[in-house]
Design an enzyme around this catalytic site. Sequence first.
Site: not given
Ligand code: DQA
Length: 144
Positions: A23, A101
């Site tokens: 992330y 995302h």
């Molecule tokens: C997310 C991807 C999702 O699968 C995950 O549960 C997240 C973050 C992303 O920003 O990549 O919490 O939304």
Amino acid sequence: MQTILVLHGPNLNLLGMREPVIYGATTLEAIDQRLREHGEARGAVVSSFQSNWEGALIDRIHAARQDGTEGMIVNPGGLTHTSVSLRDALAAAALPFIEVHLSNVHAREPFRQVSYLSPIALGVISGLGARGYELALDYLLDKA
Ligand code: DQA
């Protein structure tokens, strides 16, 4: 569009500390500040809301129907892959939103490759890290 709401779902308050390889190292605070400043520079008001509670996110979406919000950027976190209620709230609000995302959900586990929200989103940005929010913001601000 001049009034944009950024919605962050569960666990995104931990950005910067949470699985940084996936992330990134940027905190949520830094992302929100950058979006606010970028909006200001373009004459727009950008506000942000994060919650780990599905109902709180839904209440905020309901409020957006009447508080002048013109468009939204939504990272629903894990609720992306599970929440009919979040989708229903977004459909009821009938405001254009971009689903963002940080990670490329399509390159991850199969359960992340299903989004309940994408079919009603204006567009989806996935895998471009924090930059994805800025691209989404520019798109909404460019939109009449
Ligand atoms: C997310 C991807 C999702 O699968 C995950 O549960 C997240 C973050 C992303 O920003 O990549 O919490 O939304």
